[in-house]
Motif scaffolding. Structure first.
Motif, PDB file in Angstrom:
ATOM      1  N   HIS A  83      -6.150  -6.375  -0.848  1.00 50.72           N
ATOM      2  CA  HIS A  83      -4.761  -5.938  -1.030  1.00 50.72           C
ATOM      3  C   HIS A  83      -4.369  -4.903   0.013  1.00 50.72           C
ATOM      4  CE1 HIS A  83      -1.535  -3.353  -2.663  1.00 50.72           C
ATOM      5  NE2 HIS A  83      -1.011  -4.520  -3.010  1.00 50.72           N
ATOM      6  N   ASP A  84      -5.231  -3.923   0.254  1.00 56.44           N
ATOM      7  CA  ASP A  84      -4.922  -2.897   1.251  1.00 56.44           C
ATOM      8  C   ASP A  84      -4.829  -3.493   2.639  1.00 56.44           C
ATOM      9  OD1 ASP A  84      -4.350  -0.104   1.393  1.00 56.44           O
ATOM     10  OD2 ASP A  84      -6.196   0.164   2.534  1.00 56.44           O
ATOM     11  N   THR A  85      -5.685  -4.490   2.919  1.00 58.09           N
ATOM     12  CA  THR A  85      -5.643  -5.176   4.216  1.00 58.09           C
ATOM     13  C   THR A  85      -4.336  -5.942   4.378  1.00 58.09           C
ATOM     14  OG1 THR A  85      -8.058  -5.427   4.173  1.00 58.09           O
ATOM     15  CG2 THR A  85      -6.832  -6.817   5.712  1.00 58.09           C
ATOM     16  N   PHE A  86      -3.947  -6.712   3.342  1.00 54.33           N
ATOM     17  CA  PHE A  86      -2.686  -7.446   3.387  1.00 54.33           C
ATOM     18  C   PHE A  86      -1.502  -6.489   3.528  1.00 54.33           C
ATOM     19  CE2 PHE A  86      -4.078 -11.543   0.957  1.00 54.33           C
ATOM     20  CZ  PHE A  86      -4.738 -11.956   2.095  1.00 54.33           C
ATOM     21  N   LEU A  87      -1.544  -5.400   2.773  1.00 61.78           N
ATOM     22  CA  LEU A  87      -0.448  -4.430   2.810  1.00 61.78           C
ATOM     23  C   LEU A  87      -0.321  -3.813   4.196  1.00 61.78           C
ATOM     24  CD1 LEU A  87       1.715  -2.988   1.113  1.00 61.78           C
ATOM     25  CD2 LEU A  87       0.005  -1.269   0.528  1.00 61.78           C
ATOM     26  N   HIS A  88      -1.442  -3.506   4.806  1.00 62.84           N
ATOM     27  CA  HIS A  88      -1.444  -2.936   6.154  1.00 62.84           C
ATOM     28  C   HIS A  88      -0.868  -3.935   7.164  1.00 62.84           C
ATOM     29  CE1 HIS A  88      -2.764  -0.092   9.209  1.00 62.84           C
ATOM     30  NE2 HIS A  88      -3.347  -1.086   9.863  1.00 62.84           N
ATOM     31  N   CYS A  89      -1.275  -5.197   7.041  1.00 64.56           N
ATOM     32  CA  CYS A  89      -0.763  -6.239   7.945  1.00 64.56           C
ATOM     33  C   CYS A  89       0.733  -6.466   7.744  1.00 64.56           C
ATOM     34  CB  CYS A  89      -1.518  -7.542   7.729  1.00 64.56           C
ATOM     35  SG  CYS A  89      -3.252  -7.487   8.216  1.00 64.56           S
ATOM     36  N   LEU A  90       1.178  -6.480   6.498  1.00 63.81           N
ATOM     37  CA  LEU A  90       2.597  -6.684   6.207  1.00 63.81           C
ATOM     38  C   LEU A  90       3.455  -5.541   6.748  1.00 63.81           C
ATOM     39  CD1 LEU A  90       2.522  -8.048   2.535  1.00 63.81           C
ATOM     40  CD2 LEU A  90       3.362  -9.271   4.557  1.00 63.81           C
ATOM     41  N   SER A  91       2.949  -4.314   6.644  1.00 60.58           N
ATOM     42  CA  SER A  91       3.713  -3.169   7.147  1.00 60.58           C
ATOM     43  C   SER A  91       3.862  -3.207   8.652  1.00 60.58           C
ATOM     44  CB  SER A  91       3.034  -1.856   6.717  1.00 60.58           C
ATOM     45  OG  SER A  91       1.747  -1.761   7.283  1.00 60.58           O
ATOM     46  N   ILE A  92       2.882  -3.840   9.334  1.00 60.02           N
ATOM     47  CA  ILE A  92       2.951  -3.954  10.797  1.00 60.02           C
ATOM     48  C   ILE A  92       3.858  -5.103  11.211  1.00 60.02           C
ATOM     49  CG2 ILE A  92       1.585  -4.494  12.861  1.00 60.02           C
ATOM     50  CD1 ILE A  92      -0.753  -3.051  11.552  1.00 60.02           C
ATOM     51  N   THR A  93       3.774  -6.227  10.485  1.00 57.70           N
ATOM     52  CA  THR A  93       4.525  -7.434  10.859  1.00 57.70           C
ATOM     53  C   THR A  93       5.902  -7.507  10.217  1.00 57.70           C
ATOM     54  OG1 THR A  93       3.477  -8.662   9.058  1.00 57.70           O
ATOM     55  CG2 THR A  93       2.400  -8.751  11.223  1.00 57.70           C
TER      56      THR A  93
END
Length: 282
Positions: A83-93
């Motif tokens: 979840h933290d990985t997805f959240l980090h990627c979403l915040s960048i993209t």
């Protein structure tokens, strides 16, 4: 390369904190898990199951804790870490704000639940086959269960009931991560300490928003996965047979045994949320 390494390092603590939080909560709630298991296995009421465990003694209370402990720890590790990985990627993209910032945790939770379903459906399938007393003679050992499921197609073997598990896990993770921080923040505004607000947030979301409405999916999964004979009837056919046959169109029967499951989940997710938020804050 430096930025990629930094992004990876940002998410690593989430895997560690998620795993340790789930480990502690599983150890704490294992006695409740064992009571529920005895009810499912012997069709006993709560008092009889507690009496059985009391007669066996404290030293045997944690017998059999290793498999669920490993599974829950792995589950927590992947759940929070992914979840933290997805959240980090979403915040960048998501620089243009296509997805509102407040909705990012819920969207990341939806993806996390999908990954969780892919990884853990085989584990759940094996566990439900083993817990079904009707399989004791034909499939007496874990090895025999694994051999039988390997011989089946994925859809009727390890991944039977994948669709309801996917729906349950995706919706559950989406709701949990979408509401966890807002509910906790609202409780802190009422003057509650951070640990208490996180604990209550995990409990309330787990019971009222996730387990209560999604419990029928768990009942469907158990009934679809417990057997090994023949092809699966499909989600619609299995639900129709369950609702009209075993449950006799009765909602109380549908939720029979659900009280302890929901109670255990409340305590488990309360502890997990409190410990995870505490670790993340440092």
């Amino acid at each position: 390369p430096v930025e990629k390494k930094t992004n990876t390092m940002v998410c690593l603590p989430s895997f560690l904190h998620g795993g340790t939080s789930s480990l502690v909560s599983t150890l704490t709630t294992f006695p409740i898990y064992k009571i529920v298991f005895r009810q499912q296995l012997h069709s006993t009421v709560v008092s009889q199951a507690i009496g059985q465990l009391r007669k066996e003694g404290f030293l045997k209370l944690y017998r059999g804790v290793v498999p669920p402990l490993l599974m829950k720890t792995l589950n927590g590790t992947l759940l929070f870490g992914i979840h933290d990985t997805f959240l980090h990627c979403l915040s960048i993209t998501n620089p243009c704000g296509v997805i509102p910032l407040s909705a990012l945790p819920a969207v990341a939770g939806l993806g996390t639940g999908m990954v969780e379903a892919l990884v853990f459906t085989p584990f759940e399938r094996v566990q439900n086959v083993l817990q079904n007393g009707g399989n004791d003679r034909s499939l007496p050992t874990l090895r025999s269960v694994l051999a039988r499921l390997r011989a089946e197609r994925l859809g009727s073997g390890y991944y039977r009931a994948f669709i309801p598990i996917l729906a349950r896990n995706s919706l559950g993770s989406c709701i949990y991560f979408g509401l966890k921080d807002p509910v906790s923040a609202a409780l802190r505004e009422k003057g509650l300490p951070p640990m208490a607000s996180s604990f209550l947030s995990g409990m309330v979301i787990s019971s009222m928003a996730i387990n209560l409405p999604l419990y029928p999916l768990s009942v469907l999964v158990v009934n679809m996965q417990a057997g090994v004979m023949g092809e699966a009837a499909g989600v619609r056919g299995s639900w129709k047979a369950l609702w009209e046959g075993q449950l006799k169109r009765s909602v109380p029967l549908l939720y029979r045994g659900g009280f302890l499951v929901i109670l255990r989940s409340c305590i488990s997710w309360g502890i997990t949320t409190a410990l995870y938020d505490r670790h993340s804050a440092h």
